[in-house]
Motif scaffolding. Sequence first.
Motif, mmCIF file in Angstrom:
data_model
loop_
_atom_site.group_PDB
_atom_site.id
_atom_site.type_symbol
_atom_site.label_atom_id
_atom_site.label_comp_id
_atom_site.label_asym_id
_atom_site.label_seq_id
_atom_site.Cartn_x
_atom_site.Cartn_y
_atom_site.Cartn_z
ATOM 1 N N PHE A 151 48.993 33.563 36.886
ATOM 2 C CA PHE A 151 47.968 34.519 37.290
ATOM 3 C C PHE A 151 48.625 35.537 38.219
ATOM 4 O O PHE A 151 49.298 35.163 39.185
ATOM 5 C CB PHE A 151 46.820 33.821 38.023
ATOM 6 C CG PHE A 151 45.818 33.171 37.113
ATOM 7 C CD1 PHE A 151 44.609 33.794 36.832
ATOM 8 C CD2 PHE A 151 46.071 31.936 36.543
ATOM 9 C CE1 PHE A 151 43.674 33.194 35.999
ATOM 10 C CE2 PHE A 151 45.142 31.321 35.709
ATOM 11 C CZ PHE A 151 43.939 31.957 35.428
ATOM 12 N N THR A 152 48.461 36.810 37.928
ATOM 13 C CA THR A 152 49.068 37.862 38.746
ATOM 14 C C THR A 152 48.005 38.815 39.281
ATOM 15 O O THR A 152 46.978 39.043 38.640
ATOM 16 C CB THR A 152 50.096 38.681 37.937
ATOM 17 O OG1 THR A 152 49.417 39.395 36.897
ATOM 18 C CG2 THR A 152 51.173 37.779 37.334
ATOM 19 N N VAL A 153 48.274 39.360 40.460
ATOM 20 C CA VAL A 153 47.439 40.401 41.051
ATOM 21 C C VAL A 153 48.366 41.506 41.549
ATOM 22 O O VAL A 153 49.368 41.233 42.216
ATOM 23 C CB VAL A 153 46.585 39.863 42.211
ATOM 24 C CG1 VAL A 153 45.936 41.004 42.987
ATOM 25 C CG2 VAL A 153 45.507 38.918 41.692
ATOM 26 N N ASN A 154 48.055 42.731 41.196
ATOM 27 C CA ASN A 154 48.843 43.908 41.591
ATOM 28 C C ASN A 154 50.285 43.830 41.104
ATOM 29 O O ASN A 154 51.209 44.265 41.794
ATOM 30 C CB ASN A 154 48.817 44.096 43.113
ATOM 31 C CG ASN A 154 47.502 44.653 43.602
ATOM 32 O OD1 ASN A 154 46.755 45.262 42.839
ATOM 33 N ND2 ASN A 154 47.193 44.431 44.863
ATOM 34 N N ALA A 155 50.479 43.270 39.932
ATOM 35 C CA ALA A 155 51.821 43.176 39.361
ATOM 36 C C ALA A 155 51.955 44.164 38.205
ATOM 37 O O ALA A 155 51.222 44.073 37.220
ATOM 38 C CB ALA A 155 52.095 41.759 38.878
ATOM 39 N N LEU A 156 52.862 45.103 38.342
ATOM 40 C CA LEU A 156 53.141 46.067 37.276
ATOM 41 C C LEU A 156 54.232 45.470 36.391
ATOM 42 O O LEU A 156 55.410 45.447 36.767
ATOM 43 C CB LEU A 156 53.598 47.406 37.865
ATOM 44 C CG LEU A 156 54.016 48.486 36.866
ATOM 45 C CD1 LEU A 156 52.893 48.775 35.875
ATOM 46 C CD2 LEU A 156 54.410 49.761 37.607
ATOM 47 N N LEU A 157 53.841 44.967 35.223
ATOM 48 C CA LEU A 157 54.765 44.279 34.339
ATOM 49 C C LEU A 157 55.192 45.191 33.201
ATOM 50 O O LEU A 157 54.401 45.991 32.697
ATOM 51 C CB LEU A 157 54.111 43.013 33.775
ATOM 52 C CG LEU A 157 53.614 41.997 34.816
ATOM 53 C CD1 LEU A 157 53.029 40.774 34.121
ATOM 54 C CD2 LEU A 157 54.736 41.587 35.761
ATOM 55 N N THR A 158 56.428 45.051 32.782
ATOM 56 C CA THR A 158 56.965 45.852 31.685
ATOM 57 C C THR A 158 56.668 45.170 30.353
ATOM 58 O O THR A 158 56.244 44.010 30.301
ATOM 59 C CB THR A 158 58.475 46.017 31.841
ATOM 60 O OG1 THR A 158 59.106 44.727 31.691
ATOM 61 C CG2 THR A 158 58.826 46.597 33.208
ATOM 62 N N GLU A 159 56.935 45.903 29.278
ATOM 63 C CA GLU A 159 56.786 45.310 27.952
ATOM 64 C C GLU A 159 57.728 44.124 27.776
ATOM 65 O O GLU A 159 57.373 43.126 27.149
ATOM 66 C CB GLU A 159 57.059 46.371 26.879
ATOM 67 C CG GLU A 159 55.966 47.407 26.727
ATOM 68 C CD GLU A 159 54.647 46.790 26.275
ATOM 69 O OE1 GLU A 159 54.675 45.882 25.414
ATOM 70 O OE2 GLU A 159 53.609 47.210 26.800
ATOM 71 N N GLU A 175 44.445 40.209 37.235
ATOM 72 C CA GLU A 175 43.260 40.151 38.080
ATOM 73 C C GLU A 175 41.970 40.431 37.308
ATOM 74 O O GLU A 175 40.919 39.870 37.616
ATOM 75 C CB GLU A 175 43.367 41.120 39.263
ATOM 76 C CG GLU A 175 43.659 42.559 38.913
ATOM 77 C CD GLU A 175 45.135 42.887 38.974
ATOM 78 O OE1 GLU A 175 45.491 43.915 39.575
ATOM 79 O OE2 GLU A 175 45.949 42.125 38.407
ATOM 80 N N LYS A 176 42.079 41.269 36.274
ATOM 81 C CA LYS A 176 40.883 41.566 35.486
ATOM 82 C C LYS A 176 40.455 40.341 34.677
ATOM 83 O O LYS A 176 39.267 40.064 34.524
ATOM 84 C CB LYS A 176 41.140 42.758 34.571
ATOM 85 C CG LYS A 176 39.884 43.294 33.904
ATOM 86 C CD LYS A 176 40.116 44.647 33.282
ATOM 87 C CE LYS A 176 38.806 45.206 32.716
ATOM 88 N NZ LYS A 176 38.999 46.541 32.112
ATOM 89 N N ASP A 177 41.429 39.599 34.153
ATOM 90 C CA ASP A 177 41.108 38.359 33.444
ATOM 91 C C ASP A 177 40.457 37.358 34.384
ATOM 92 O O ASP A 177 39.484 36.686 34.025
ATOM 93 C CB ASP A 177 42.376 37.745 32.839
ATOM 94 C CG ASP A 177 43.038 38.652 31.819
ATOM 95 O OD1 ASP A 177 42.301 39.338 31.098
ATOM 96 O OD2 ASP A 177 44.270 38.665 31.753
ATOM 97 N N LEU A 178 41.007 37.262 35.598
ATOM 98 C CA LEU A 178 40.444 36.320 36.573
ATOM 99 C C LEU A 178 39.007 36.691 36.906
ATOM 100 O O LEU A 178 38.123 35.819 36.956
ATOM 101 C CB LEU A 178 41.314 36.314 37.836
ATOM 102 C CG LEU A 178 40.852 35.408 38.980
ATOM 103 C CD1 LEU A 178 40.709 33.962 38.526
ATOM 104 C CD2 LEU A 178 41.829 35.508 40.159
ATOM 105 N N GLU A 179 38.756 37.970 37.125
ATOM 106 C CA GLU A 179 37.385 38.412 37.407
ATOM 107 C C GLU A 179 36.461 38.097 36.238
ATOM 108 O O GLU A 179 35.306 37.712 36.434
ATOM 109 C CB GLU A 179 37.376 39.919 37.686
ATOM 110 C CG GLU A 179 38.034 40.302 38.994
ATOM 111 C CD GLU A 179 38.221 41.799 39.123
ATOM 112 O OE1 GLU A 179 37.768 42.531 38.208
ATOM 113 O OE2 GLU A 179 38.826 42.242 40.111
#
Length: 731
Positions: A151-159, A175-179
Amino acid sequence: RGLARKNKLSYITRTVLKAKGAESLSEGGEIENKSKRSPRLKQDKTHSNLLEDRVWSLFYRMGFTHLSGKGGAFLAIDPKDENSPKNQIDVVGLDSEIAIAVECKSSEEFKKRPSFQDELAKHALIREKFSRYVNQQVKQDHRRHTVLAMFTVNALLTENDRKRTDDLNVVLFNEKDLEYYEQLTNHLGSAARYQFFADTLPGKSIEGLSIRIPALKTKMGGENCYTFSISPDYLLKIAYISHRLKGKASDVSTYQRMVSKSRLNKIKEYISNQGIFPTNIVINLDKNRHLRFERAKQEGDRDEAVFGWLNISPSYKSAWIIDGQHRLFAYSGHELSKKSVLSVLAFEGLPSSTQAQLFVDINAKQKTVKQNLLRELYAELNWDSIDDETRVSAITSKAIQDLDDDPESPFYQRILLSDEKKSDTRRITLDSMAKALEKTGFYLTKIKKDIPEYGPLWAGDNDKTLKRTTFILNGWFKLIKDRAETWWNLGAGDGGGLAMNDGVTICINGLRSVLQHLEKNGLKLIKLDNEELLKCISPYGEALGNYFGELSDENKRTFRSLRGGQGQQTGTRRCQQAIHEKISEFNPPGLSEFIELEKSGNNKKTKEIIDRIEVALQKTIVEELKDNFGDETNQWWFNGVPKNLRKKVSDRHEDDDGKRGGEEYYFELIDYRDIITSNWNIFEKLFAYGESGNKDKRTKWLVEINELRRIVSHPSSGVHISLEQLSKLEE
């Protein structure tokens, strides 16, 4: 339960000695119960601890039978060695079907995680040991499915980061999935666990849930379907709703609405009062190995329906609810869920597009389904259409939804989808953006003898065109947002107006006119790659962004007032004019005529307004002077009008032989300023403009209006009133 009470809070408390209260307070937080000998210190949880506690609380509310305790769980590298190193796992959850180990990664600010792939690889290494030890320590008849998740929050992940999670079979949630799951659990209770399983283990068989039931097999619309009765308890375990709100980009066929908690509660009450449902729950059962029908002995020679035995060997995400989600999920946690039965109409192996179309057919006439939802379904319903125009609708719909999901997009969480609540920042509807993009000039320029000619945003196939669309829209609107960021961020709030339906449509219209201009000058835009195309349009986007960034507050209000088709047309022309002033060769058809017409129109409006102002001034000032000094023997004239002005006005009256009437009809507009300042005690409240300054400063507006009056009174001069001048005059 005690840990659940603590974990659901966003802060922690600890008891401190009163003597050390001030010292503890300096560490951050606030003191509670100050009158007691041992007050409590209240502190916000750290970002990482808050995320771990949210995930733990989610699993608790979902009804996992076993959960890790405070501080997570520890996995020994060698359990036989007491001194063996241990891997810490942030959250562990177990039930009869699944064992899940979760790593939580968060940042205070949205940014890249350079160490993400190392963190991912380290987590993936525990899979075998975790699976083995879990099944040894918490035994049951069948082996659990093992899931590793992050689970990540505020993580900018690459392809590459996302591809690596797929390669290592680690399920990634943001975070959107968690919400989404928090909200779903709030609605469904423990039944949300099965929706979670469906997302983490799609296609995995569910142990112990194979069933054999009597059913009727028939066809509808050429598709196999079955009618049978089944307990809600069983259907809850195998059913899956594709909710649009969840925002998982991989789930293209998401077409359902988030369930309504108030509606569920009403249906629960109906069930408790022995209510029955005479209509079918409509579902789709995956084909392949999950479904097998055995024909039984028939009586008679009718073959409209065949009686037999339906064997279901369910897997996660194998029974999709097309219609009836509220009726089914109202049984979640209800004491009658095992004793009741539901009538089910089950289709066999419908494509997701057909399911979505069936959902529309069932619900389109119901008031509960918003028309905007049908627009959102274009991405699924028409993705594979053979008609180019219809397929463009699917691409634009999907592109706009992707923009809303992209944290790096100017449209991130700004598109008002059917499941979202309207707010100042979330105010741009998918429908308005899609209509602007579907106009000629972006994808299809014209069709000759049924042979389409493709526009600059077309890239050969749906997926490439989708990527090109989001890339160009993001690039164009970033150029605008970066130069007018404060205005853009206000959305529909006070002082806003750019990041709204009409404002965004005007900007898209501006982009289309830029593309048409470049094509007219000989560039074959369809042959350029995405980066090359963005480079071509960037100077025009910068010019438009600078125009928006430099607008005065008055002109921003004027821009916001441009509503509907006519307003959008005017706004588009003004944007084209702004670009033209920076890039002179940019001159779309009709722009020159618009500029001349607007100039002449501004002069006409200005004259009308000044005439109204002058009439109002004359009437009000004379009435006030008469009220204060008296009308008898012209006391108002001698006491209220300065002597030098009386002489000028009398000369005008005499030269005209008094044809208009008395002297009061021979004032000029600027004369009223002398009268106002000479009688400031009478006129300050009526005519002082601005919040501060002396009477000369606060009546300067009359000088400015008089200058405008001179311009519009001499049309042969060729001088035109600007939009900004007109806006100020209107104010």
